[in-house]
Design a protein around this motif. Structure first.
Motif, PDB file in Angstrom:
ATOM      1  N   PHE A  71       0.831  -1.207   0.000  1.00 45.64           N
ATOM      2  CA  PHE A  71       0.000   0.000   0.000  1.00 45.64           C
ATOM      3  C   PHE A  71       0.866   1.257   0.000  1.00 45.64           C
ATOM      4  CE2 PHE A  71      -2.249   3.373   2.309  1.00 45.64           C
ATOM      5  CZ  PHE A  71      -3.387   3.494   1.517  1.00 45.64           C
ATOM      6  N   MET A  72       1.906   1.252   0.826  1.00 48.81           N
ATOM      7  CA  MET A  72       2.773   2.428   0.940  1.00 48.81           C
ATOM      8  C   MET A  72       3.442   2.743  -0.387  1.00 48.81           C
ATOM      9  SD  MET A  72       6.174   2.907   3.310  1.00 48.81           S
ATOM     10  CE  MET A  72       5.304   2.473   4.786  1.00 48.81           C
ATOM     11  N   LEU A  73       3.828   1.694  -1.119  1.00 43.83           N
ATOM     12  CA  LEU A  73       4.558   1.893  -2.370  1.00 43.83           C
ATOM     13  C   LEU A  73       3.653   1.835  -3.594  1.00 43.83           C
ATOM     14  CD1 LEU A  73       7.544  -0.358  -1.330  1.00 43.83           C
ATOM     15  CD2 LEU A  73       7.594   2.128  -1.541  1.00 43.83           C
ATOM     16  N   ALA A  74       2.348   1.674  -3.364  1.00 39.86           N
ATOM     17  CA  ALA A  74       1.380   1.611  -4.467  1.00 39.86           C
ATOM     18  C   ALA A  74       1.790   0.554  -5.496  1.00 39.86           C
ATOM     19  CB  ALA A  74       1.233   2.979  -5.129  1.00 39.86           C
ATOM     20  N   GLY A  75       2.148  -0.609  -4.986  1.00 36.42           N
ATOM     21  CA  GLY A  75       2.533  -1.694  -5.896  1.00 36.42           C
ATOM     22  C   GLY A  75       1.995  -3.019  -5.394  1.00 36.42           C
ATOM     23  N   ASN A  76       1.694  -3.930  -6.317  1.00 33.77           N
ATOM     24  CA  ASN A  76       1.191  -5.250  -5.947  1.00 33.77           C
ATOM     25  C   ASN A  76       2.156  -6.321  -6.430  1.00 33.77           C
ATOM     26  OD1 ASN A  76      -1.333  -4.445  -4.732  1.00 33.77           O
ATOM     27  ND2 ASN A  76      -2.021  -3.927  -6.805  1.00 33.77           N
ATOM     28  N   LEU A  77       2.510  -7.235  -5.533  1.00 35.21           N
ATOM     29  CA  LEU A  77       3.397  -8.334  -5.893  1.00 35.21           C
ATOM     30  C   LEU A  77       2.603  -9.451  -6.566  1.00 35.21           C
ATOM     31  CD1 LEU A  77       5.448  -8.610  -2.560  1.00 35.21           C
ATOM     32  CD2 LEU A  77       6.053  -7.337  -4.637  1.00 35.21           C
ATOM     33  N   GLN A  78       3.320 -10.272  -7.326  1.00 30.65           N
ATOM     34  CA  GLN A  78       2.716 -11.502  -7.829  1.00 30.65           C
ATOM     35  C   GLN A  78       2.437 -12.419  -6.625  1.00 30.65           C
ATOM     36  OE1 GLN A  78       1.998 -12.031 -11.110  1.00 30.65           O
ATOM     37  NE2 GLN A  78       2.782  -9.976 -11.543  1.00 30.65           N
ATOM     38  N   LYS A  79       1.470 -13.342  -6.773  1.00 31.77           N
ATOM     39  CA  LYS A  79       1.082 -14.178  -5.630  1.00 31.77           C
ATOM     40  C   LYS A  79       2.265 -14.981  -5.077  1.00 31.77           C
ATOM     41  CE  LYS A  79      -2.254 -17.590  -3.993  1.00 31.77           C
ATOM     42  NZ  LYS A  79      -1.253 -18.272  -3.199  1.00 31.77           N
ATOM     43  N   ASN A  80       3.069 -15.545  -5.982  1.00 33.41           N
ATOM     44  CA  ASN A  80       4.204 -16.349  -5.499  1.00 33.41           C
ATOM     45  C   ASN A  80       5.231 -15.461  -4.783  1.00 33.41           C
ATOM     46  OD1 ASN A  80       4.831 -15.129  -7.993  1.00 33.41           O
ATOM     47  ND2 ASN A  80       6.536 -16.538  -8.292  1.00 33.41           N
ATOM     48  N   GLU A  81       5.422 -14.229  -5.267  1.00 38.22           N
ATOM     49  CA  GLU A  81       6.341 -13.295  -4.602  1.00 38.22           C
ATOM     50  C   GLU A  81       5.814 -12.919  -3.214  1.00 38.22           C
ATOM     51  OE1 GLU A  81       8.115 -10.851  -8.471  1.00 38.22           O
ATOM     52  OE2 GLU A  81       6.313 -10.120  -7.440  1.00 38.22           O
ATOM     53  N   LYS A  82       4.513 -12.671  -3.154  1.00 39.65           N
ATOM     54  CA  LYS A  82       3.909 -12.267  -1.889  1.00 39.65           C
ATOM     55  C   LYS A  82       3.977 -13.396  -0.865  1.00 39.65           C
ATOM     56  CE  LYS A  82      -0.179  -9.936  -0.083  1.00 39.65           C
ATOM     57  NZ  LYS A  82      -1.398  -9.186  -0.450  1.00 39.65           N
ATOM     58  N   ASP A  83       3.676 -14.624  -1.310  1.00 37.08           N
ATOM     59  CA  ASP A  83       3.716 -15.776  -0.389  1.00 37.08           C
ATOM     60  C   ASP A  83       5.125 -15.978   0.160  1.00 37.08           C
ATOM     61  OD1 ASP A  83       1.058 -16.176  -0.812  1.00 37.08           O
ATOM     62  OD2 ASP A  83       1.302 -17.820  -2.240  1.00 37.08           O
ATOM     63  N   LEU A  84       6.135 -15.834  -0.718  1.00 39.63           N
ATOM     64  CA  LEU A  84       7.521 -16.020  -0.278  1.00 39.63           C
ATOM     65  C   LEU A  84       7.927 -14.937   0.717  1.00 39.63           C
ATOM     66  CD1 LEU A  84      10.238 -17.453  -0.414  1.00 39.63           C
ATOM     67  CD2 LEU A  84      10.805 -16.054  -2.422  1.00 39.63           C
ATOM     68  N   LEU A  85       7.510 -13.699   0.448  1.00 46.66           N
ATOM     69  CA  LEU A  85       7.864 -12.594   1.347  1.00 46.66           C
ATOM     70  C   LEU A  85       7.179 -12.745   2.703  1.00 46.66           C
ATOM     71  CD1 LEU A  85       9.321 -10.009   1.924  1.00 46.66           C
ATOM     72  CD2 LEU A  85       7.564  -8.742   0.666  1.00 46.66           C
ATOM     73  N   ILE A  86       5.925 -13.187   2.693  1.00 43.69           N
ATOM     74  CA  ILE A  86       5.229 -13.430   3.974  1.00 43.69           C
ATOM     75  C   ILE A  86       5.970 -14.506   4.769  1.00 43.69           C
ATOM     76  CG2 ILE A  86       3.127 -14.417   4.981  1.00 43.69           C
ATOM     77  CD1 ILE A  86       1.551 -12.995   2.743  1.00 43.69           C
ATOM     78  N   GLU A  87       6.409 -15.543   4.086  1.00 44.95           N
ATOM     79  CA  GLU A  87       7.151 -16.617   4.764  1.00 44.95           C
ATOM     80  C   GLU A  87       8.455 -16.071   5.364  1.00 44.95           C
ATOM     81  OE1 GLU A  87       7.922 -19.908   2.224  1.00 44.95           O
ATOM     82  OE2 GLU A  87       9.002 -21.051   3.754  1.00 44.95           O
ATOM     83  N   GLU A  88       9.150 -15.200   4.624  1.00 43.48           N
ATOM     84  CA  GLU A  88      10.396 -14.624   5.136  1.00 43.48           C
ATOM     85  C   GLU A  88      10.125 -13.726   6.353  1.00 43.48           C
ATOM     86  OE1 GLU A  88      13.071 -14.611   1.033  1.00 43.48           O
ATOM     87  OE2 GLU A  88      12.163 -12.747   1.742  1.00 43.48           O
TER      88      GLU A  88
END
Length: 315
Positions: free
Chosen positions: A133-150
């Motif tokens: 939200f802060m950066l006004a950008g949306n990650l791909q689902k696989n990118e988002k899942d990996l980042l949440i895991e990290e």
């Protein structure tokens, strides 16, 4: 210290103190000399963020021109979102751990882990969503899942380290109150606010970690870059101008996931010496000139493809 071994950091600082005794920092380059050149800002109406000046992806400072003169933002990418999300999870985990100890006079390490780990997934999801939200950008689902895991793994690591430090402090000082235990178990001040306006910087800077050793620690989540120590120089000048105390030592703490479930922290330590301070001040003054004149400094001979503005300049 939660991120670094206390014995290791004291050993490194001992070596740095020996070095600085042989080559002391020039007094004119201290932040408290904000009313004299070369520390005195060229303009009082322009304030920069530390990362804005220290992030020298572009040799000619065209990124400053694009952002400050043309009001252009660089497109968000995974590295930037990752940096924001991991900083947020570190800050919130440290805050929640301190709050738990203050709120629970009978807090122990295992109780801290059991309580705070319940919302680890929620905290990680919130950190990534807020960064998007802060950066006004949306990650791909696989990118988002990996980042949440990290983010979850980083939080788990910090909770485990904090729990161990908490039990050690309770064992060594059985009659200490919560305030003392917190200061022993979790000494760093995360996201320490500092007013850098006297040296031409933002009035609300955030130092990643400010230690009781008069050292600043900047956490990096991306690749190693030669210009990273400039960040410590900027924060040292700001802290010296506000606190009137010397800040001589810098640490860059690189957060890695070489093992998927356990983050690693590798530290680069250095003196925030004359050369580093002069380089930061020269960049600041050149940025002042670009913003004041509106001059396009042009592109460098070679643009690194990891520059946040690469896609804009290469159109």
């Amino acid at each position: 210290m939660v991120f670094l071994d206390k014995v290791d950091i004291e050993r490194r600082l001992k070596l740095l103190r020996q070095e600085i005794s042989e080559r002391p920092i020039n007094e004119e380059l201290r932040g408290w000399n904000y009313d004299k050149p070369p520390i005195q800002p060229l303009f009082n109406s322009i304030k920069f963020g530390v990362s804005e000046l220290a992030g020298r992806y572009c040799e000619t400072l065209r990124d400053i021109y694009l952002k400050r003169v043309l009001n252009m933002k660089f497109p968000p990418n995974l590295k930037v979102v990752k940096g924001v999300a991991l900083h947020k999870i570190i800050k919130e985990t440290i805050y929640e751990a301190k709050k738990f100890i203050y709120d629970n006079s009978r807090a122990t390490g295992i109780k801290l882990i059991n309580f705070l780990s319940k919302r680890s997934l929620e905290a990680a999801q919130d950190a990534v969503t807020d960064a998007e939200f802060m950066l006004a950008g949306n990650l791909q689902k696989n990118e988002k899942d990996l980042l949440i895991e990290e983010c979850v793994n980083t939080r788990s690591f910090l909770l485990t380290q904090t729990a161990a430090k908490l039990d050690y402090a309770l064992s060594k000082y059985p009659h200490a109150d919560s305030d003392s235990i917190v200061s022993i178990a979790i000494p760093p001040v995360a996201e320490r606010k500092v007013d850098g306006s006297l040296v031409g910087l933002s009035s609300e800077l955030s130092v990643d970690i400010y230690t009781p050793y008069n050292a600043v620690i900047d956490v990096k989540t991306g690749d190693v870059r030669s210009f990273h120590p400039l960040t410590a120089a900027g924060y040292a000048l700001a802290l010296e101008s506000e606190e009137n105390i010397p800040v001589d030592f810098g640490f860059i703490l690189y957060l890695r996931f070489e093992r998927k479930e356990i983050p690693s922290f590798k530290a680069k330590h250095f003196i925030i010496g004359d050369e580093l301070r002069r380089e930061f001040i020269e960049i600041r003054d050149e940025a002042f000139e670009i913003v004041d004149s509106g001059r396009d400094p042009g592109m460098p001979n070679k643009c690194p493809d990891f520059c946040p503005y690469y896609s804009i300049c290469q159109k």
